[in-house]
Design a protein around this motif. Structure first.
Motif, PDB file in Angstrom:
ATOM      1  N   GLY A   1       0.826  -1.209   0.000  1.00 23.41           N
ATOM      2  CA  GLY A   1       0.000   0.000   0.000  1.00 23.41           C
ATOM      3  C   GLY A   1       0.854   1.250   0.000  1.00 23.41           C
ATOM      4  O   GLY A   1       0.541   2.240  -0.677  1.00 23.41           O
ATOM      5  N   VAL A   2       1.953   1.219   0.763  1.00 21.65           N
ATOM      6  CA  VAL A   2       2.843   2.380   0.838  1.00 21.65           C
ATOM      7  C   VAL A   2       3.565   2.566  -0.497  1.00 21.65           C
ATOM      8  O   VAL A   2       3.689   3.685  -0.998  1.00 21.65           O
TER       9      VAL A   2
ATOM     10  N   ALA B   1       1.150   4.033  -2.783  1.00 24.03           N
ATOM     11  CA  ALA B   1       0.894   5.432  -2.433  1.00 24.03           C
ATOM     12  C   ALA B   1       2.011   6.324  -2.950  1.00 24.03           C
ATOM     13  O   ALA B   1       1.770   7.399  -3.512  1.00 24.03           O
TER      14      ALA B   1
ATOM     15  N   TYR C   1       5.150   6.738  11.285  1.00 30.44           N
ATOM     16  CA  TYR C   1       4.228   7.574  10.501  1.00 30.44           C
ATOM     17  C   TYR C   1       4.930   8.817   9.963  1.00 30.44           C
ATOM     18  O   TYR C   1       4.698   9.234   8.833  1.00 30.44           O
TER      19      TYR C   1
ATOM     20  N   VAL D   1       6.377   8.986   1.385  1.00 29.27           N
ATOM     21  CA  VAL D   1       5.343   9.031   0.343  1.00 29.27           C
ATOM     22  C   VAL D   1       5.367  10.392  -0.364  1.00 29.27           C
ATOM     23  O   VAL D   1       5.387  10.463  -1.591  1.00 29.27           O
TER      24      VAL D   1
ATOM     25  N   ILE E   1      -5.033   9.932  -0.098  1.00 32.63           N
ATOM     26  CA  ILE E   1      -4.568   8.563   0.092  1.00 32.63           C
ATOM     27  C   ILE E   1      -4.834   8.179   1.540  1.00 32.63           C
ATOM     28  O   ILE E   1      -4.426   8.893   2.459  1.00 32.63           O
TER      29      ILE E   1
ATOM     30  N   LEU F   1      -4.077   5.260   4.217  1.00 34.64           N
ATOM     31  CA  LEU F   1      -3.215   4.084   4.386  1.00 34.64           C
ATOM     32  C   LEU F   1      -3.670   3.196   5.546  1.00 34.64           C
ATOM     33  O   LEU F   1      -3.350   2.008   5.576  1.00 34.64           O
ATOM     34  N   GLU F   2      -4.363   3.749   6.502  1.00 33.92           N
ATOM     35  CA  GLU F   2      -4.924   2.946   7.583  1.00 33.92           C
ATOM     36  C   GLU F   2      -6.288   3.498   7.940  1.00 33.92           C
ATOM     37  O   GLU F   2      -6.496   4.714   7.821  1.00 33.92           O
TER      38      GLU F   2
ATOM     39  N   GLY G   1      -5.956   0.509   2.992  1.00 38.10           N
ATOM     40  CA  GLY G   1      -5.426   1.407   1.981  1.00 38.10           C
ATOM     41  C   GLY G   1      -6.432   1.708   0.868  1.00 38.10           C
ATOM     42  O   GLY G   1      -6.931   0.797   0.203  1.00 38.10           O
TER      43      GLY G   1
ATOM     44  N   LEU H   1      -6.159   0.141  -2.349  1.00 37.72           N
ATOM     45  CA  LEU H   1      -4.735  -0.024  -2.666  1.00 37.72           C
ATOM     46  C   LEU H   1      -4.402  -1.508  -2.563  1.00 37.72           C
ATOM     47  O   LEU H   1      -5.129  -2.266  -1.912  1.00 37.72           O
TER      48      LEU H   1
END
Lengths: 215, 772
Positions: free
Chosen positions: B552-553, B556, B615, B622, B683, B685-686, B689, B708
């Motif tokens: 997912g990252v 992103a 984070y 990202v 976006i 991500l949590e 995603g 994602l």
């Protein structure tokens, strides 16, 4: 026409006579007028030199001004087929009416309106009354230099025409020595600066209080 | 269909959709798509056809939103044609006004914007003889859509040699041409156009082509000047040059601005007895219509909204739109008029949401390039008995998102398939600290193909022996002994935070590369001393931020780099955990008893230092290039105790702001939230995603939520240590450099400093002050 509207007119210093179409009068005294000073016919809305009357009575030049205005207003609707409505009761309005062909009034909205008062509200309501693609002739002398208006709903969307009519004080036609129309000759009223007048007046000659000179 | 039956069908469709997780907007869109499809098919059947045509249409469903939705149109009936649209022209001034809902431009929503289009005839109905399938035509009045079935009389053949995008400009040219009709322009008369948008520019060019004398353009910008020159205007005057404007004295002045105050300029530019055409729709009240000047100039003001052309044409017995369209197309074909620059840039219809948002900021010429859609998305024949395609997916971040596009999945998978394929060298690693995280790191080092766990050490011998036994490495009796282990290349430090610096410095001085479990140290001064030691010794040093390698990252970052969400516009992180009291004494697993975690001097902090560094790193990773500029923080409980909860307000280097917050006392397993916002998308991500992009990037549908790629099957920690080993082998900078680690550490220090002093603190200032 009210006495107050006449009394409230602020004659410029040195003015010996004022000529006013009765449609131009305003209660607050801010109406438009023609006036005579130093042997020239001038207008309250124009700071220019005016036109020397060269021996022609100033009243004749003023009347010619009204007549020319009416003539041009009528010319502005010469292409119009349909009802032409005239707004106003003054000299210009009456002259316009006299020049328009006599037709049976149509039930629908007018194809053209000749607005002779110069009043902002009258102009706006005339726009709303017009038929689509119609013509509004703005023929009234006025101290209203600008108008706050939403042009979108009427002028733009309905494709109206707004035509300005004016007579330039430098126009030599003002000195035309032919006889003025009867309508003008018979409806001019002489009033003092203190007001007055009679029924049937369409335009006024006003001598400001204190003025002893005669034209 | 009788109303009762119609309503029953609608209710049934709605209920079915709700059972499938469709709610609100999704249900509305899907319901509308199904209803449109049924309507189109009913008409197709009525004309004896078994097919309808499916495509897409652009819709504004609510204020400030634009979206591409599936539509169906019927097969053409008698005297009708179906058009496959290739380009549709944007009227930037009007569509911007409508989108912004300016005065006199407030269409009822949902609204389908659009002006005119060019495309190919896809099918013709009975009685149509002038057009055949494949003919290139324009449709002067059409919504932005990829397919339309219209009366054949509404389509006009495009002469050979005229490009589609220029032909699509037709309705704007018709509007401009109608303005000239209203002006009753005569040959040789001077024309002045106020405004140099597409319609204004077209009016000037058409006037020149239709016999006007001198043409002048009055506008505000140098860009407009370029447009005027491109149209061979004889003169350009800036709108603030009052004296020059008063000298123009044009017989015809066309106000094409739509600005209520521009009329005064138009009146100033007209000669005595001239005509002023009000072509642009005034977006509001004209505060000062110069009535006195209009009278004195004996000027004529003429309204010219295109809607009035019908009645005007009726008076003359002609279809003005059709006549003007044909004239324009002839002039294009003959080269007498050029509009290539006015047709503007192509816009992928998938990017419509982003496009209208940017149009709101600045009007610019553009056209929707329907050819950008796949053939099947643009025009597809559908059998009337087949189930219609239901839209509505991807309108919510919570339900029924679209799956990742095949292209995005392929590109992310390319990173993940055989993640060790570039691994090289062999890094022999000593593990310092054998608690919870030491165990995880030992496993990672063992799984990576180019690293080897050679030795481990922990003051708690039982823990070290457990690791040694489990992974088959030696157990040292002290950290010094570990550092002196023969053949050792690097150490991995997984010790209490206050021990990171002394251990890392000793390792660097022993010539060993250093991997450190986050954070780099318990405070910024210690972190800087590690960096300095590594630099002196010429060894590489990294901090374990392995979550960079999650699919997912990776997706992103890829999407961010390609502009899917536009400019970075901030972020929100709400990390939540329910850490039990026992955690502070022995971690989650109870593997190693120690109370260092609850001591501020040893740990450096609580939830901020323990959990939020990941984070901060991911935001920087990202949104590459974006740095934290300043922070303002508050923590609980505060004082000497470590923070259980911390909220950090962040200002970023590009001026955007965000919130990074953590709460270790969040009862009830509330999910963590992590979102990065952009000017064109978002976006998430949590907890899972998702991405929303106003633009179509990497195969994503514009203005829709897509999932994602899912959580990895790979061991990101193993990949992380492997990549570090590869970087060392190649003599390159590791995935996470010491500068990355220091940036995160400076953020932590600034947040604690801000919380303590109650002021905003800049991490860069602390970092600069700390370097010797």
């Amino acid at each position: 026409m009210t006495t107050a509207a006449i009394q409230n007119l602020a004659a410029p210093p040195g003015a010996t006579e004022l000529y006013v179409d009765v449609d131009w009068l305003r209660e607050a005294g801010d109406g438009a007028f023609l006036y005579v000073r130093d042997g020239a016919l001038r207008a309250s809305w124009d700071e220019g030199a005016g036109i020397p009357t060269d021996g022609l009575p100033a009243g004749d030049a003023a009347g010619r001004f009204l007549d020319l205005t009416a003539e041009r207003a009528v010319a502005a609707v010469s292409h119009v087929s349909g009802t032409v409505e005239v707004v106003g009761e003054g000299a210009v309005a009456q002259l316009v009416r006299s020049r328009l062909p006599q037709t049976e009034p149509d039930a629908g909205p007018p194809a053209a309106v000749i607005e002779c008062t110069g009043d902002a509200h009258a102009i706006e309501t005339a726009l709303r009354r017009l038929d689509d693609l119609g013509t509004l002739v703005v023929a009234g002398a006025s101290t209203v230099e600008s108008l706050r208006i939403d042009l979108y709903p009427d002028v733009h969307v309905r494709a109206l025409h707004l035509v300005g009519v004016a007579v330039d004080l430098g126009d030599e036609a003002l000195l035309d020595r032919t006889l003025l129309p009867d309508l003008l000759l018979t409806s001019l009223c002489e009033v003092g600066g203190e007001g007055g007048g009679r029924e049937g007046c369409t335009w006024l000659r006003i001598r400001p209080a204190g003025s002893r000179r005669q034209s | 269909m009788i109303p009762q039956v119609k309503n029953a069908v609608r209710r049934a469709i709605s209920a079915g959709l709700e059972r499938s997780g469709y709610t609100g907007e999704m249900n509305e869109e899907a319901g509308a798509a199904v209803a449109a499809a049924l309507g189109a098919r009913r008409h197709s059947v009525a004309v004896g056809s078994s097919v309808a045509f499916a495509g897409h249409q652009l819709v504004w469903p609510s204020v400030g939103r634009a979206r591409l939705v599936p539509i169906e149109v019927p097969a053409p009936a008698r005297d009708e044609v179906t058009i496959e649209v290739l380009a549709s022209c944007v009227s930037p001034g009007t569509e911007r006004a409508q989108y912004l809902r300016l005065p006199n431009a407030r269409p009822t929503l949902p609204f389908s914007p659009g002006y005119s289009a060019a495309g190919r005839v896809a099918a013709v109905g009975r009685g149509v003889s002038e057009l055949t399938p494949g003919d290139l035509v324009v449709v002067p009045r059409l919504h932005h859509a990829s397919v339309a079935t219209i009366p054949a009389a509404g389509a006009i053949a495009v002469p050979p040699g005229v490009p589609v995008t220029e032909a699509a400009f037709v309705y704007l040219a018709v509007i401009a041409g109608y303005g000239l009709v209203c002006s009753e322009l005569e040959a040789g008369e001077g024309v002045c156009v106020i405004g140099a948008g597409p319609i204004g520019a077209a009016a000037q060019r058409l006037a020149a082509a239709r016999g006007a004398g001198t043409t002048t353009v009055v506008a505000r910008s140098t860009a407009s000047e370029a447009v005027a020159h491109a149209g061979h205007a004889d003169r350009f005057v800036f709108a603030d040059a009052a004296d020059e404007i008063a000298e123009i004295g044009a017989s015809v002045v066309v106000d094409a601005t739509g600005a209520p105050d521009a009329l005064a300029t138009a009146i100033a530019a007209v000669r005595t007895g001239g005509r002023v055409v009000l072509l642009g729709s005034p977006r509001g009240v004209t505060e000062s219509l110069p009535l006195g000047t209009i009278r004195r100039k004996r000027a004529e003001l003429v309204g010219a909204h295109i809607s009035s052309s019908v009645r005007r044409g009726r008076l003359d017995g002609i279809d003005l739109v059709r006549e003007q369209s044909k004239s324009f197309l002839r002039e294009l074909a003959d080269g007498r008029v050029v509009v290539a620059d006015l047709a503007g840039d192509p816009v992928d219809p998938m990017d419509c949401d982003h496009f209208y948002r940017s149009l709101a900021e600045q009007a610019r010429p553009a056209h929707f390039a329907w050819s950008e859609l796949s053939d099947s998305d643009r025009l597809r024949r559908v059998r009337v008995w087949r189930a219609p395609r239901v839209g509505g997916r991807g309108l919510s971040s919570e339900h029924n998102q679209l799956p990742p596009s095949a292209e995005l999945r392929r590109r992310v998978d390319a990173e993940l398939t055989d993640p060790f394929r570039h691994a090289s060298g062999r890094l022999r690693i000593g593990l310092l600290g054998c608690g919870d995280i030491g165990l995880a790191n030992a496993a990672a080092v063992t799984r990576a193909p180019n690293t080897e766990l050679a030795v481990c050490f922990d003051p708690n011998e039982a823990l070290a022996e457990d690791i040694a036994r489990t992974f088959g490495c030696d157990a040292a009796s002290s950290s010094d002994e570990l550092l002196a282990h023969p053949g050792l290349d690097a150490v991995l430090i997984a010790a209490p935070h206050h021990l990171h610096a002394p251990l890392a410095i000793a390792a660097a001085e022993a010539g060993l590369h250093v991997l450190i479990e986050k954070p780099l140290a318990n405070d910024l001064a210690s972190a800087i001393s590690i960096a300095e030691a590594a630099k002196r010794a010429g060894v590489e040093c990294t901090v374990c931020f392995p979550f960079r390698l999650e699919p997912g990252v990776l997706a992103a970052r890829l999407l961010y780099e390609e502009g899917a969400i536009g400019e970075f516009a901030g972020c929100t992180v709400f990390y939540r955990a329910d850490k039990p009291a026992a955690y502070w004494l022995s971690g989650y697993s109870n593997r190693a008893s120690s109370d260092w975690r609850r001591d501020r001097a040893s740990a450096g902090g609580g939830v901020l230092a323990m959990n939020l560094p990941h984070y901060v790193d991911l935001i920087r990773y990202v949104a590459g290039g974006v740095e934290v500029d300043a922070v303002t923080a508050m923590e609980a409980p505060g004082g000497d105790e470590i923070d259980d909860a911390m909220t950090v307000a962040v200002r970023f280097s590009n001026g955007s702001v965000g919130t990074i917050a953590g709460d270790a006392r969040s009862r009830g397993r509330v999910p963590t939230e992590f979102m990065i916002g952009g000017t064109a998308g978002t976006i998430v991500l949590e907890p899972r995603g998702y991405v929303f992009s106003g633009r179509s990037v990497a195969g994503l549908a514009g203005a829709r939520w897509h999932a994602l790629p899912e959580t990895p099957t790979q061991d990101v920690r193993a990949v992380f240590v492997s990549r570090f080993a590869t970087a060392v082998d190649h003599g390159e900078r590791p995935e996470v450099g010491i500068d990355d680690a220091l940036a995160v550490q400076a953020f932590l220090e600034a947040a604690y400093e801000s919380s303590k002093r109650g002021v905003s603190v800049r991490p860069a200032d602390l970092l600069a002050a700390g370097w010797s």
